[in-house]
Design an enzyme around this catalytic site. Structure first.
Site, short mmCIF file in Angstrom:
data_model
loop_
_atom_site.label_atom_id
_atom_site.label_comp_id
_atom_site.label_asym_id
_atom_site.label_seq_id
_atom_site.Cartn_x
_atom_site.Cartn_y
_atom_site.Cartn_z
N ARG A 82 -58.96 32.69 83.40
CA ARG A 82 -60.09 31.76 83.46
C ARG A 82 -61.22 32.06 82.05
NH1 ARG A 82 -64.12 33.79 86.21
NH2 ARG A 82 -63.18 34.36 87.81
N TYR A 118 -68.83 5.06 82.31
CA TYR A 118 -67.81 5.09 83.30
C TYR A 118 -68.44 5.55 84.53
CZ TYR A 118 -64.01 7.67 86.14
OH TYR A 118 -63.35 7.77 87.15
N ASP A 155 -69.81 10.68 74.73
CA ASP A 155 -68.25 10.61 75.20
C ASP A 155 -67.53 9.72 74.24
OD1 ASP A 155 -66.04 9.87 76.72
OD2 ASP A 155 -67.23 9.77 78.51
N LYS A 178 -56.85 10.54 78.81
CA LYS A 178 -56.69 9.14 78.08
C LYS A 178 -55.96 9.39 76.80
CE LYS A 178 -59.05 7.80 81.82
NZ LYS A 178 -59.84 8.96 82.24
O1 P1T Z 1 -61.12 11.01 84.91
P1 P1T Z 1 -61.41 12.13 83.94
O2 P1T Z 1 -60.30 13.00 83.12
O3 P1T Z 1 -62.28 13.12 84.88
O4 P1T Z 1 -62.63 11.31 83.15
C1 P1T Z 1 -63.74 10.82 83.62
C2 P1T Z 1 -64.09 9.68 82.46
C3 P1T Z 1 -65.12 10.10 81.51
N1 P1T Z 1 -65.47 9.34 80.68
C4 P1T Z 1 -64.94 8.12 80.33
C5 P1T Z 1 -65.50 7.21 79.37
C6 P1T Z 1 -63.86 7.74 81.13
O5 P1T Z 1 -63.27 6.60 81.12
C7 P1T Z 1 -63.41 8.73 82.47
C8 P1T Z 1 -62.34 8.22 83.10
N2 P1T Z 1 -61.93 6.78 83.50
C9 P1T Z 1 -61.18 6.24 84.16
C10 P1T Z 1 -60.29 6.99 84.93
C11 P1T Z 1 -61.13 4.72 83.68
O6 P1T Z 1 -59.86 4.26 84.18
O7 P1T Z 1 -61.94 4.29 83.28
#
Ligand code: P1T
Length: 379
Positions: free
Chosen positions: A46, A98, A170, A195
């Site tokens: 951790r 998001y 972000d 992503k």
């Molecule tokens: O899904 P996660 O890895 O927890 O990430 C969240 C997140 C944060 N910031 C942005 C700009 C994002 O696009 C996302 C997650 N977005 C999607 C799942 C989507 O389809 O837009």
């Protein structure tokens, strides 16, 4: 080292025991100690794990930061940033973001007495009037999800210089291939590494990169104390993905532009949201801030009808109708019912996330096949 070398070698070392060129997947929760407190530098996974460490060092390298941290999801990474704050602190956030980020801000952290103000950053000079002594964090997405608005990062960081306000960006849509916010004065970069960094739709992961060692240490303490770490196998997958980031982003950007241009000329399509089109209101900023435009394209139908969007999405064959983005394969998404459903309908309407809005994550396939798929579904 330059960027294309960094994605492969940045922060990486051959494994010392065997010379393994790739970092092994250290599937271990704990590490043997010679005597209490005398150990190899690793105690418990951790706190740190060598595979995650290799990824974290790589992340710091490609974003030009002092420290990288890898989390179990993008949202776990955002959660850690908010835990830097204290009750009563205020956050100014970009209004188009998001849906899950909006949900976390409003439904989790407002109850701990953090105050969030959501604003359009198209005119950064308006932001100065919103800043007060309680403002502690500015939260940016650029390009934004799903409307592809841009924020002038340098303008924002200049605005808060000397003010004890953190600027977090972000950078999920752009990736450090297209823009590096820390070089523009930001304090923290965040990624949904699910992503483009991972790039293959096979892992859920998040990342933070801190500009200074001190901020990196504070964020590491939060990660260690809260526990939202990324596991070793997933760390390996993201590290492997990053090695081809430059190549993938070049192709995403080429295909993204071709598809945006195709859509803009289609008689059934009204607006196309893509920073590489001269019709984008921040086309000049895109040219200045990003080295290319990426693979995210959103658009609306001339009819304005949800039905048209739904029928179109059902007909696609090469594009897959699915949440998420940034993988090698092309995806299509209906923000109002999928990724942004957690934003209240009236707020979505105010922002322009209408029911006929479609968001494409353009992959790295042959563009002719992608355009033929769109053509068929549109007809
Ligand atoms: O899904 P996660 O890895 O927890 O990430 C969240 C997140 C944060 N910031 C942005 C700009 C994002 O696009 C996302 C997650 N977005 C999607 C799942 C989507 O389809 O837009």
């Amino acid at each position: 080292m330059k960027f294309n070398t960094k994605v492969i070698h940045g922060g990486q070392h051959h494994e010392s025991a065997t010379g393994s060129v790739n970092v092994p997947v250290f599937l271990t929760s704990t590490f043997a100690q010679k005597s209490p407190g005398i150990h190899s530098g690793y105690e418990y996974s951790r706190a740190a794990n060598p595979t995650r460490q290799a990824l974290e060092d790589g992340l710091a390298s490609i974003e030009n930061g002092a420290r990288g941290l890898a989390f179990g999801s993008g949202l776990a990474a955002i959660d850690a940033v908010l835990k830097l704050l204290n009750p009563g602190d205020e956050v100014i956030a970009v209004d188009d973001l998001y849906g899950g980020t909006y949900r976390m801000f409003t439904r989790l952290f407002e109850k701990y007495q953090l105050k969030f103000t959501f604003v359009n950053f198209d005119d950064v000079s308006k932001i100065a009037a919103l800043i007060n002594e309680k403002t502690k964090l500015i939260w940016l997405e650029t390009p934004t999800n799903p409307l592809m608005k841009l924020v002038d990062i340098k303008h924002v960081t200049d605005l808060v210089k000397g003010k004890n306000i953190l600027v977090a960006v972000d950078n999920t849509f752009a990736t450090p291939y297209l823009q590096r916010p820390l070089d523009l004065g930001a304090d923290i970069v965040m990624h949904s590494a699910t992503k483009y960094l991972g790039g293959h739709s096979d892992v859920v992961a998040g990342a933070l990169i801190a500009k200074t060692p001190e901020l990196g240490e504070q964020l590491h303490f939060i990660q260690f104390a809260s526990g939202g770490i990324l596991g070793p196998l997933d760390s390996y997958l993201v590290l492997r993905g990053i090695k081809t980031l430059s190549l993938r982003m070049q192709r995403h950007s080429e295909n993204g532009l071709l598809i945006a241009q195709y859509l803009e000329n289609h008689p059934a399509i009204d607006e196309v949201f893509y920073p590489g089109l001269p019709s984008h209101p921040q086309f000049e900023l895109a040219k200045r801030q990003m080295i290319d435009n990426g693979g995210m394209v959103s658009f609306k139908f001339k009819s304005g009808k949800k039905d048209d969007a739904v029928k179109f999405l059902e007909k696609l064959k090469v594009f897959t109708l699915a949440e998420s983005l940034g993988g090698v394969e092309s995806l299509a998404n209906h923000p109002a019912t999928m990724t942004h459903a957690s934003i209240p309908a009236e707020k979505r309407a105010e922002l322009g996330i209408t029911d006929d809005l479609v968001r494409l994550s353009v992959g790295i396939e042959d563009h002719q096949d992608l355009i033929a798929d769109l053509e068929k579904a549109l007809s």
